[in-house]
Structures are given as structure tokens and as C-alpha cells.
Design an enzyme around this catalytic site. Structure first.
Site, short mmCIF file in Angstrom:
data_model
loop_
_atom_site.label_atom_id
_atom_site.label_comp_id
_atom_site.label_asym_id
_atom_site.label_seq_id
_atom_site.Cartn_x
_atom_site.Cartn_y
_atom_site.Cartn_z
N ASP A 215 47.89 59.28 -63.62
CA ASP A 215 47.66 61.13 -63.20
C ASP A 215 45.78 61.00 -64.03
O ASP A 215 45.63 60.74 -64.27
CB ASP A 215 49.09 61.72 -63.44
CG ASP A 215 48.83 62.32 -64.87
OD1 ASP A 215 48.18 61.19 -66.10
OD2 ASP A 215 48.80 63.40 -65.40
N GLU B 230 50.15 62.93 -68.10
CA GLU B 230 48.95 63.70 -69.02
C GLU B 230 48.74 64.61 -69.47
O GLU B 230 48.36 65.21 -70.23
CB GLU B 230 47.97 61.93 -69.48
CG GLU B 230 48.19 61.94 -70.38
CD GLU B 230 46.34 63.10 -70.71
OE1 GLU B 230 45.98 63.03 -72.06
OE2 GLU B 230 45.77 63.51 -69.53
#
Lengths: 384, 384
Positions: free
Chosen positions: A88, A157
Site C-alpha cells: 500500500d 502498512e
């Protein structure tokens, strides 16, 4: 005939995964990853593409969990190393003319040459490209790595820790995450950054008694009572602590202060929010005690904490990696997911292409050659 | 036939003014005033009732401006005194079972006996009832006051100064507000409270440099930089200053503090809001200098100020009034509209029934006898 259930989870509906060529130049692969939007919570398309591409490598055992993927070799080697990275990114810039966006952009006009801009260029699609290129090429020409390797790609994350895909993998598939040494491909400009500082937050609260400010002596001023808290924090001299040969620079700061209700009322409450970044020689409890000692006499409540991670560079696998990189390792100051591996008893370092200070910036970018150099170092170490 | 224009300003539509009997017992008159809702901005019904009632006193010259009313005797006396009070109240309590509401309430069960509850009982329908009773009775039995009297009833006292009905009267009808001495019938528990402290506000701002809190040394902490501001305010010993024989107790306080943007960012800005209540020996400029001297070296900006008022008790009219009341006068700490009269060069004091500390409270109340005693003192002084 049953109508399709549009409310079903997206994973139960067919998706056409974007095709990723893992054998192309790793800088071009980075650009291809940037071109697949994957802001936290919307990693599915990229996870699909990664899964689809890795299925073409028959030597890898694959496990998919949500938008995270574990891919492992099973060669029976004496050592197993973990290479981990998140899929991400933070959201796209909203400023017009920003370069850290989707799709990617090569100012040179020649894809693969010079600087590559785009969201995730630094943090951390360059690192993920290196993971994918390694996974695809490990067995090229009949070669085999001299260590077993576990590749981990995970979601979420960049958001609250509770959503972390890596945390979820630890809970759901902990046995697949075992290993002797872990490398997180977060941007470190190609040097090894070992361990990380811990972080702990507190609220220090002073209480007074409200009164009209025209008759202040009827009350007691909570903001004035907080003066010594700020004075002690301002006078505090943060330490630098050597752990396993690396120097961890600490910091202790008021990050917020808030007190008072109205312009004519003596404030009855003032809250100072404090963040202590502490060296990995201490547990969170020891860090808490340190702050309590400093703010003795005040009401201090711990609101949040995350342990640090020792660099563990004296472990043989870590030492051989540092030797392969060649440059002197540095300490990592910011908290990263190496601490999750540290909690599992696995020494872990950060090593990846790009400058960490560019992460999350509107002009996020990475040098094509930095991505290539990272791949070269890791490939030669894994197949040494 | 033309339909009524429901969007026309209410003042152009006929209203039936509530009937107020100004000659009833002044405590019962207070209850009648409480029973007419008059939260700031909704004073029209009460202003209508007051105007309607005062028109029955032929010796009074009346001027209506919005929801404010000036009523003057024109007897050619050597002295003119002003009796002023505001018609508005703060909003009704929202707490269930509160007593400071509309309609009024006599716990004794016998209207006129004991304690009277209701919004405005203290602040200041008791005082307004005294004004109205005086106005109605000044000429009773052929008597005449030995001073000319100007009664002032005004709107919007409980809200921003810019809306003040008294301020508007000064601008529109300043010549009708001349006089030798003014009494504001704000609650003082029946003692004379002279003058008032001034008030001045500042923002003291510190500026730093933002950085990630994991690398605090890359930034500069604005909250830490504010520590000396709080320390100096906390150590400051407020003074008591004697002006015209009354002791004015000052206060200097941080009333708000706000700094920081996020839990992992070194704060680049901290603002301390400061309120100085200063004795009427100083102008606002002198008060500002005092605070600037204390906070020397910091960025201090004045955001708001209102001059204080000297008590002016050495003026003959004031002295005779203090003698008539009998009790020793006290200083007023809170800022009140006496400062507006002071600006016009008219010495002014506060004198009214009720305890100022009950103002704006959910259990606002006044003793019936306190209202009667206030009326007795003023009537005997005016007709001495």
C-alpha cells in the site's frame, strides 16, 4: 438463474489481474507497480497482480490472506531469510502539478533512465519490485539460492497498526513467517539500517479550578500548573545510546498541548501529549519509568506504545548481509515493521532503494539505478 | 385587500404590549418582568411592555431606539443622575429541574415572600423593576425628585460588545445621556461597587520547525519554546492597586494554550492566550506595556481590550449616594457598562439587588426584600 450478488466481498467476484512482467528491468517493473493504484484499503488490484505473477514461479509455495501474500522456497537450506514489503501507499497528493501520483513519470523521457516519479516510488514500490524480481529470477539458468527465502507482501502498512496486514499474517500464519533474519525493503538509500527506536506516548494532565478570569483568585490555573512540565521537557537533553554497535539517538517531546475553555475563564484542565522515541536497549515499561521519573509529581498516563528492535547485527546471517552490502550499517530512528520481526525473535534490518525523507512527499521519487543496485546486492548475497 | 406581510420586520407589525403594573410591590413587579422572555436578541416584547408602562408617566420624555428606551425628567435641577439597566438575559438553562427559568417561581408558595427564582432574577430584572418603580413613583403625591433623572433600559448587554444597546444609544442619542453621576443597577447585593477593572487579551505565539518526532533534531519544538511564557505567568504575583480609595485586585492569566498538530510531529506553533484584568489606574496601552515587559522576548499581539473605570467616588453626587447607602463601597472586579459612562466622563457605580455570583446560574434567584431595600434606598436618596 441467480443474479450476481453485488454485495458479496470483492474476493468472491472474478477480477482480471493486471499482467506484471517480473523479468523486465526492475526500474521499469517499479513504474509498472506505481501504475497500479494501491492506497491503503485498495490494495486488491495490486495484490491480484502480484499473486498472478508469482504463480508462474513453480518453486514458490504461495499463501494469500486478504491482500497479503506469502511466497516461500522450500529447499531445505540451513538458513531462511525473509524479504518483506508492503503493497500500500499513502493517498495521492492533492496539490496540482504534484509528481508523486499515478501513473508514473520519467522526466528523462526515456523510461528506465534517470529518476522515476510517482506515488510509492520511494515508499516502497521500488523495494517491492526488487522482491518480485528476486522471486522470479532465483532459479534462472538452473541456479538455486543458498538460503531458503520467504517473500512477504502485505497490505495496510500506512494506517493504524491494528489494520496491519503483517500483523494479521503473524496471527493467521505465524508458522510460515519463521526465519533466521529478515530484511524489510523500506527505503534506506541502499545502506543497512538496523533495528529501530521504540515509541511511547503519554498524556500529562494538570487540573485546576474554573473561575471567572475577573476573579482569578477564586480558581486555580491548570495551564500555569503545567509550566514545570514544559520546562522539564524543554531542559531535557536527549541521549544517544549504543545498542549492538549502532548509535540510537533518542528524542522526548511535547507534541501537543491543549488547555482552557474560554477567554474569560480560568482554565481547570491542561493536557500535554508527550512522545518519547527510545533506544532499543529499553522495553516500553522501562521507557515509561524514565518519563515518570522526569515528570515526577505530575499525573502521567501512557496512551500508546510500540517496542523498539535491537539491530541484531551480531547474528551470522545479518553479519554476512552487512558484509555483502559493504557500507557501514546505520541505526533506524523511526519505528518500522522490523519491530514485528524482532517480537518474533527474528533479527531484522531495513534495506531498500530510495530516500526515506521523500516518503509521503508530493515529489516522491527514486533513482532507477538505485533500484537496480539494491537488486544486484540482494541477488548476489542470496546466491553467494 | 392586502394580505399581511409576514416577512416584514416585527416592529412594523402591531404587537399587543404586555401590561405591567409599575405600582405593584417591586418584588412582584420583578416576577412580572421575569415572566416576559427577553433573552438577548428577543427583547422586543419586554421593551414594548416597558415603553407602554412608562408612557403612563406624563412627566417623562421618552425615546425609543430599537429595543432600548431612554426616559428623562426635565425639571431643571442642578444635578442629573442616570439609572441604567439592561432588559436582556442570558439564555434559559437547559438542565431539567433548573429554577432560573421562565416563568418565575416562589418556593414560599406566597408570591412576594422570600426568594424569587427565574432567569434574570439576579441579572437584572430586580434592578429593572427598581428603575420602573422609581420612574412611576417619582411624582407621587405631588412630590418631585431633587435631581433630574434619566432612566435607561437597553438591549444586548449579555452578548458581544458590538451589539450593545447602550453603545448604540451613546452613538445615536449621546446628548440625552449626559449627567453628573450614573448608577448601573447590576447585582451588588445592595452595596455600592465602584468603577471596574479593565480587561485586555493577548496571544503569545512561539514558532518552531515541524519534523517527524522520530527525528526531532531535524525540527524545533514550539511547545518547548513556550515553557518560559507559562513559567513567567505562573510566577507572576498579581498586584492590588488603590484607586480613589478602593482596592482593585488584578489578575493575569493564561486562559488558553494550544499547540501541536499530530502525535508524531514536532510542533511548529504554540499559542498562549492571556487575559489581564487591570486596575483602572491604567489605560489599556499601559496595561499592554506591563504584559510586554513581563513577556519580553516573545511575540505578543493584543487581540482585544476594554478600558476600566475609576470609581469617581470623590464626585459630590457619588459621595452623597454612598452616604445614603450607608455601607462602605467596594471595588468592582468584573468589567461592566460603568466603563461606558466613564468614557463619557460620567462617574458611575454599580448598585443593585442580588448576588452577582448567582448571575447566569441555573439557580439564579433574588430575595424579595433585597429588591424592596434597593428601591427604598434609591427613592429616599432621589427625594432627599
Amino acid at each position: 438463474m441467480t443474479a450476481p450478488d453485488l454485495n458479496a466481498p470483492t474476493t468472491t467476484r472474478p477480477r482480471a489481474a493486471a499482467h506484471l512482467d517480473l523479468r523486465q528491468d526492475v526500474a521499469l517493473l517499479t513504474a509498472a507497480l506505481i501504475d497500479i493504484y494501491s492506497v491503503s484499503g485498495a490494495e486488491a488490484e495490486l495484490a491480484d497482480a502480484v499473486e498472478h505473477a508469482l504463480r508462474t514461479v513453480p518453486q514458490l509455495e504461495l499463501v494469500r490472506d486478504g491482500d497479503s501474500i506469502i511466497a516461500r522456497t522450500n529447499l531445505g537450506r540451513a538458513e531462511r531469510v525473509i524479504l518483506a514489503g508492503h503493497l500500500d501507499t499513502v493517498p495521492l497528493p492533492t496539490t496540482e502539478g504534484s509528481l508523486g501520483t499515478v501513473p508514473s513519470y520519467w522526466p528523462s523521457g526515456a523510461p528506465g533512465e534517470g529518476i522515476l516519479y510517482g506515488r510509492g516510488a520511494t515508499d516502497m514500490k521500488g523495494g517491492v519490485a526488487v522482491q518480485l524480481a528476486l522471486a522470479a529470477g532465483l532459479f534462472d539458468g538452473g541456479a538455486e539460492p543458498d538460503k531458503d527465502v520467504t517473500f512477504v507482501f502485505y497490505d495496510h502498512e500506512e494506517v493504524e497498526a491494528v489494520k496491519s496486514g503483517l500483523g494479521r499474517l503473524v496471527r493467521n500464519h505465524g508458522s510460515l513467517l519463521g526465519g533466521d533474519f529478515a530484511i524489510l525493503l523500506e527505503p534506506t538509500d541502499g545502506t543497512v539500517e538496523g533495528g529501530c527506536n521504540g515509541t511511547i506516548r503519554f498524556e500529562a494532565t494538570t487540573v485546576g479550578e474554573a473561575a471567572h478570569s475577573a476573579r482569578a483568585w477564586m480558581g486555580s490555573n491548570a495551564i500555569h500548573a503545567a509550566a514545570p512540565i514544559l520546562a522539564r521537557l524543554a531542559a531535557y537533553e536527549p541521549r544517544t545510546i549504543t545498542v549492538d554497535g549502532l548509535d540510537y539517538r533518542e528524542s522526548l517531546n511535547a507534541v501537543k498541548v491543549n488547555g482552557g475553555t474560554a477567554g474569560n475563564v480560568i482554565p481547570d484542565r491542561c493536557v500535554v501529549e508527550i512522545n518519547y522515541r527510545f533506544a532499543p536497549d529499553k522495553t516500553p515499561d522501562q521507557a515509561e519509568q524514565h518519563v515518570r521519573d522526569l515528570l515526577d509529581g505530575f499525573d502521567v498516563v501512557r496512551t500508546d506504545s510500540a517496542a523498539g528492535a535491537r539491530p541484531g547485527l551480531n547474528h551470522p546471517a545479518a553479519a554476512s548481509f552487512v558484509a555483502a552490502v559493504g557500507a557501514a550499517p546505520k541505526p533506524k530512528y523511526g519505528w518500522t515493521d522490523v519491530a514485528r520481526f524482532s517480537e518474533l525473535g527474528i533479527p531484522a534490518v531495513n534495506f531498500g532503494p530510495g530516500d526515506a525523507l521523500l516518503a509521503h512527499k508530493d515529489n516522491e521519487h527514486v533513482q532507477a539505478d538505485a533500484v537496480r543496485e539494491c537488486l544486484r546486492v540482494l541477488r548476489s548475497w542470496l546466491t553467494a
